[in-house]
Design an enzyme around this catalytic site. Sequence first.
Site, mmCIF file in Angstrom:
data_model
loop_
_atom_site.group_PDB
_atom_site.id
_atom_site.type_symbol
_atom_site.label_atom_id
_atom_site.label_comp_id
_atom_site.label_asym_id
_atom_site.label_seq_id
_atom_site.Cartn_x
_atom_site.Cartn_y
_atom_site.Cartn_z
ATOM 1 N N GLU A 119 34.011 -64.776 2.874
ATOM 2 C CA GLU A 119 33.991 -63.315 2.921
ATOM 3 C C GLU A 119 34.919 -62.847 4.032
ATOM 4 O O GLU A 119 35.408 -63.657 4.830
ATOM 5 C CB GLU A 119 32.554 -62.810 3.163
ATOM 6 C CG GLU A 119 31.650 -63.059 1.966
ATOM 7 C CD GLU A 119 30.215 -62.580 2.142
ATOM 8 O OE1 GLU A 119 29.578 -62.297 1.124
ATOM 9 O OE2 GLU A 119 29.734 -62.506 3.282
ATOM 10 N N HIS A 241 30.160 -50.513 3.765
ATOM 11 C CA HIS A 241 30.669 -51.612 2.936
ATOM 12 C C HIS A 241 31.819 -51.051 2.111
ATOM 13 O O HIS A 241 31.694 -49.971 1.532
ATOM 14 C CB HIS A 241 29.554 -52.134 2.023
ATOM 15 C CG HIS A 241 29.870 -53.465 1.412
ATOM 16 N ND1 HIS A 241 30.838 -53.614 0.444
ATOM 17 C CD2 HIS A 241 29.359 -54.696 1.626
ATOM 18 C CE1 HIS A 241 30.902 -54.893 0.102
ATOM 19 N NE2 HIS A 241 30.009 -55.568 0.811
ATOM 20 N N ARG A 287 35.391 -55.805 7.635
ATOM 21 C CA ARG A 287 34.943 -54.654 6.842
ATOM 22 C C ARG A 287 35.377 -53.290 7.339
ATOM 23 O O ARG A 287 35.672 -52.401 6.562
ATOM 24 C CB ARG A 287 33.429 -54.648 6.848
ATOM 25 C CG ARG A 287 32.917 -55.121 5.552
ATOM 26 C CD ARG A 287 31.462 -55.163 5.575
ATOM 27 N NE ARG A 287 31.139 -56.312 4.758
ATOM 28 C CZ ARG A 287 29.940 -56.781 4.588
ATOM 29 N NH1 ARG A 287 28.925 -56.220 5.194
ATOM 30 N NH2 ARG A 287 29.747 -57.811 3.815
ATOM 31 N N HIS A 348 26.055 -49.174 4.763
ATOM 32 C CA HIS A 348 25.528 -50.481 4.374
ATOM 33 C C HIS A 348 24.644 -51.126 5.425
ATOM 34 O O HIS A 348 23.624 -51.719 5.102
ATOM 35 C CB HIS A 348 26.730 -51.385 4.087
ATOM 36 C CG HIS A 348 26.388 -52.752 3.607
ATOM 37 N ND1 HIS A 348 25.729 -52.979 2.426
ATOM 38 C CD2 HIS A 348 26.631 -53.982 4.153
ATOM 39 C CE1 HIS A 348 25.578 -54.288 2.245
ATOM 40 N NE2 HIS A 348 26.099 -54.911 3.295
ATOM 41 N N ARG A 383 29.844 -55.719 12.277
ATOM 42 C CA ARG A 383 29.200 -56.977 11.879
ATOM 43 C C ARG A 383 30.098 -57.808 10.958
ATOM 44 O O ARG A 383 30.687 -57.283 10.000
ATOM 45 C CB ARG A 383 27.900 -56.675 11.139
ATOM 46 C CG ARG A 383 27.241 -57.909 10.564
ATOM 47 C CD ARG A 383 25.954 -57.561 9.867
ATOM 48 N NE ARG A 383 26.181 -56.779 8.674
ATOM 49 C CZ ARG A 383 26.147 -57.274 7.435
ATOM 50 N NH1 ARG A 383 25.934 -58.553 7.230
ATOM 51 N NH2 ARG A 383 26.335 -56.485 6.398
HETATM 52 P P1 FAD Z 1 14.605 -55.518 5.179
HETATM 53 O O1 FAD Z 1 14.882 -56.659 4.300
HETATM 54 O O2 FAD Z 1 15.293 -54.234 4.886
HETATM 55 O O3 FAD Z 1 13.038 -55.293 5.132
HETATM 56 C C1 FAD Z 1 12.439 -54.180 5.761
HETATM 57 C C2 FAD Z 1 10.951 -54.243 5.504
HETATM 58 O O4 FAD Z 1 10.312 -53.276 6.308
HETATM 59 C C3 FAD Z 1 10.540 -53.925 4.060
HETATM 60 O O5 FAD Z 1 9.477 -54.778 3.727
HETATM 61 C C4 FAD Z 1 10.038 -52.499 4.141
HETATM 62 O O6 FAD Z 1 9.078 -52.202 3.160
HETATM 63 C C5 FAD Z 1 9.404 -52.526 5.525
HETATM 64 N N1 FAD Z 1 9.247 -51.240 6.181
HETATM 65 C C6 FAD Z 1 10.211 -50.385 6.617
HETATM 66 N N2 FAD Z 1 9.647 -49.328 7.229
HETATM 67 C C7 FAD Z 1 8.309 -49.513 7.182
HETATM 68 C C8 FAD Z 1 7.194 -48.775 7.622
HETATM 69 N N3 FAD Z 1 7.312 -47.602 8.250
HETATM 70 N N4 FAD Z 1 5.962 -49.261 7.387
HETATM 71 C C9 FAD Z 1 5.778 -50.433 6.724
HETATM 72 N N5 FAD Z 1 6.805 -51.183 6.272
HETATM 73 C C10 FAD Z 1 8.049 -50.720 6.505
HETATM 74 N N6 FAD Z 1 23.400 -59.531 4.704
HETATM 75 C C11 FAD Z 1 23.827 -60.799 4.688
HETATM 76 O O7 FAD Z 1 23.775 -61.493 5.710
HETATM 77 N N7 FAD Z 1 24.322 -61.333 3.528
HETATM 78 C C12 FAD Z 1 24.394 -60.628 2.373
HETATM 79 O O8 FAD Z 1 24.818 -61.147 1.360
HETATM 80 C C13 FAD Z 1 23.963 -59.282 2.385
HETATM 81 N N8 FAD Z 1 24.049 -58.528 1.268
HETATM 82 C C14 FAD Z 1 23.515 -57.267 1.280
HETATM 83 C C15 FAD Z 1 23.510 -56.542 0.103
HETATM 84 C C16 FAD Z 1 22.914 -55.301 0.063
HETATM 85 C C17 FAD Z 1 22.897 -54.511 -1.200
HETATM 86 C C18 FAD Z 1 22.343 -54.766 1.250
HETATM 87 C C19 FAD Z 1 21.704 -53.409 1.254
HETATM 88 C C20 FAD Z 1 22.379 -55.481 2.437
HETATM 89 C C21 FAD Z 1 22.965 -56.737 2.458
HETATM 90 N N9 FAD Z 1 22.982 -57.492 3.622
HETATM 91 C C22 FAD Z 1 23.439 -58.771 3.590
HETATM 92 C C23 FAD Z 1 22.273 -57.043 4.820
HETATM 93 C C24 FAD Z 1 20.913 -57.760 4.884
HETATM 94 O O9 FAD Z 1 20.413 -57.872 3.569
HETATM 95 C C25 FAD Z 1 19.926 -57.011 5.741
HETATM 96 O O10 FAD Z 1 20.479 -56.744 7.004
HETATM 97 C C26 FAD Z 1 18.669 -57.858 5.947
HETATM 98 O O11 FAD Z 1 18.155 -58.263 4.710
HETATM 99 C C27 FAD Z 1 17.629 -57.053 6.712
HETATM 100 O O12 FAD Z 1 16.434 -57.772 6.709
HETATM 101 P P2 FAD Z 1 15.202 -57.187 7.486
HETATM 102 O O13 FAD Z 1 14.105 -58.163 7.312
HETATM 103 O O14 FAD Z 1 15.592 -56.800 8.861
HETATM 104 O O15 FAD Z 1 14.874 -55.819 6.727
HETATM 105 C C1 SIN Z 2 28.105 -58.687 0.288
HETATM 106 O O1 SIN Z 2 27.696 -59.511 -0.510
HETATM 107 O O2 SIN Z 2 29.216 -58.148 0.233
HETATM 108 C C2 SIN Z 2 27.224 -58.282 1.415
HETATM 109 C C3 SIN Z 2 27.377 -59.234 2.495
HETATM 110 C C4 SIN Z 2 26.873 -58.646 3.763
HETATM 111 O O3 SIN Z 2 26.534 -57.485 3.842
HETATM 112 O O4 SIN Z 2 26.846 -59.400 4.760
#
Ligand code: FAD
Ligand code: SIN
Length: 546
Positions: A119, A241, A287, A348, A383
């Site tokens: 990437e 993104h 990015r 993103h 990032r």
């Molecule tokens: P999240 O996975 O967002 O989980 C948040 C949790 O908190 C959820 O369970 C939600 O219900 C809960 N929550 C929030 N507020 C409250 C509240 N007030 N009360 C109770 N529960 C709550 N990163 C990579 O490294 N590689 C990738 O390929 C990649 N692809 C991506 C593709 C997309 C479409 C997106 C949107 C992001 C991508 N990212 C990627 C970024 C990465 O997915 C996120 O940064 C990461 O998954 C965040 O994980 P997290 O556990 O911090 O939060």
């Molecule tokens: C993607 O698959 O382009 C998302 C990867 C990322 O957000 O790190």
Amino acid sequence: MLQHHQYDAVIIGSGAAGLTLALHLNSSLRVAVLSKGYLSAGSTYGAQGGVAAVLDQTKDSPHQHIKDTLIAGAGLCRKEAVEHIVEHGQESIQWLIDQGVPFTPDQDSSGFEFHLTREGGHSERRIIHAADATGRAISETLVARARQASNIDLYEHHLAIDLITAQKLGLPEQYCAGLYALDIKSDQVKVFKGNNTIIATGGASKAYLFTSNTDGASGDGIAMAWRSGCRVANMEFNQFHPTGLYHPKAKSFLISEAVRGEGGRLVRADGSQFMKDYDHRAELAPRDIVARAIDHEMKKLGADCLFLDISHKPADFIKSHFPMIHERCLGYGIDITKEPIPVVPAAHYTCGGVLVDEQGQTDIPGLFAIGECTYTGLHGANRLASNSLLECFVAARSCAQKINSAANQETAVMDIPCWDDSQVSDADENVVISHNWDELRRFMWDYVGIVRTNKRLQRAKNRVNLLQYEINDFYNHFKISNDLIELRNLAQVSELIIDSALERKESRGLHYNVDYPLTDDAPGETVLTPKNFNKQVALDFTPLGS
Ligand code: FAD
Ligand code: SIN
């Protein structure tokens, strides 16, 4: 009737960060995991590209991954944080493999067991993935594991409203004792008491009109921590993104960066490429550069979108590497094996967040934060792709070590009052909530987006203050609902983004201000301090450049 729950650890969030932590806590600890939606709701489930980590040491090295991260971060990463996360990458991935995450095996006889994709900003192939639906594979595996664990109670549809701290209850000391949460299905407010409370609530990209994130990305944890007295840092660095799908029916669908990693080209409507005009790394530049180039081209051409074209690759290759994207696009009438994909940038990822140390400790004893809601210093001003999931796993494991090692210590006991809604009535003006949601997200997009100016930021600041006044008035007089709680948090986080952007008098990484187009020689972090910050118990933190 009010319900009290008591746990050793209350984790808000069931994404990569929250569930990894829950599964690493000692099985003797009673753990609650709350999610405001289903357990799979959140960004983790939607992750496509994969997880960056140095796995094939014959071709790659931690040194190289660290270097790429520092370059993408545009001089603002904390080197110790980068080293800590990169150096713990391999063991974190091994743990995921041990849990049963079905990563895509290598079929090109590269000598390494798993296929590694590439990437933007990465000098090597180092992204381990499960085709183009890595997040789904991770989420399903971790949710299944958590369901099997007898010490973990899972609370879906429980929305954390606010943290309960000693300071808020008028006690002389400061620590976190748990939280109030709205059980959305029964409409009751419950108390979750925790010896340790952990925020793992993800990012705040829903502050913007166009985003790759799901509706829940309203920055709840960042807003709750700030209201409780925690510092936040670098909130101006919201990552856009480059390639969200542009289609009227495709709400927030992302076209993975791995499409460019595997040869996809960015083109104008006439088929001409343009990325080389902006950066020698072309499609694989970091990015911030690619998103700004697309934004610039769109404005120059007056175009609604640009295009990402991978149709020059064999159809079988496209379908096997990107089965989910291929299928989703076909559903919208776009055959990516034959035609270019219309794309626009979309908000993103939140690079800033709650200030924490390596183990997720915040400024308040008993309160931790991990995952996208935090500021660890890994991402700096931008990032590097696929470093965020890595950060979730490594930070969660470090946080678990800290909580496990302190598990037998005595914790303060506090009497927690019931949630008091005796002074409020049922809302009869819910249109105010939906109107304010729309207004907020639109002006954030227009005034605090990819390219900023002082005037637009000031305009946004005036607007957000007005909205906050209205929202707080509503919050104080009417019964709470999930929409109102999220809107209140989103407005709070938007103010933090705007204030941080106004404080930065330079352009760097994801923050580009036309009035300060140059980059300062001495980079500094933007650290915002709330009024109720308690220095006596806070983290020892020296901002970069001070
Ligand atoms: P999240 O996975 O967002 O989980 C948040 C949790 O908190 C959820 O369970 C939600 O219900 C809960 N929550 C929030 N507020 C409250 C509240 N007030 N009360 C109770 N529960 C709550 N990163 C990579 O490294 N590689 C990738 O390929 C990649 N692809 C991506 C593709 C997309 C479409 C997106 C949107 C992001 C991508 N990212 C990627 C970024 C990465 O997915 C996120 O940064 C990461 O998954 C965040 O994980 P997290 O556990 O911090 O939060
Ligand atoms: C993607 O698959 O382009 C998302 C990867 C990322 O957000 O790190």
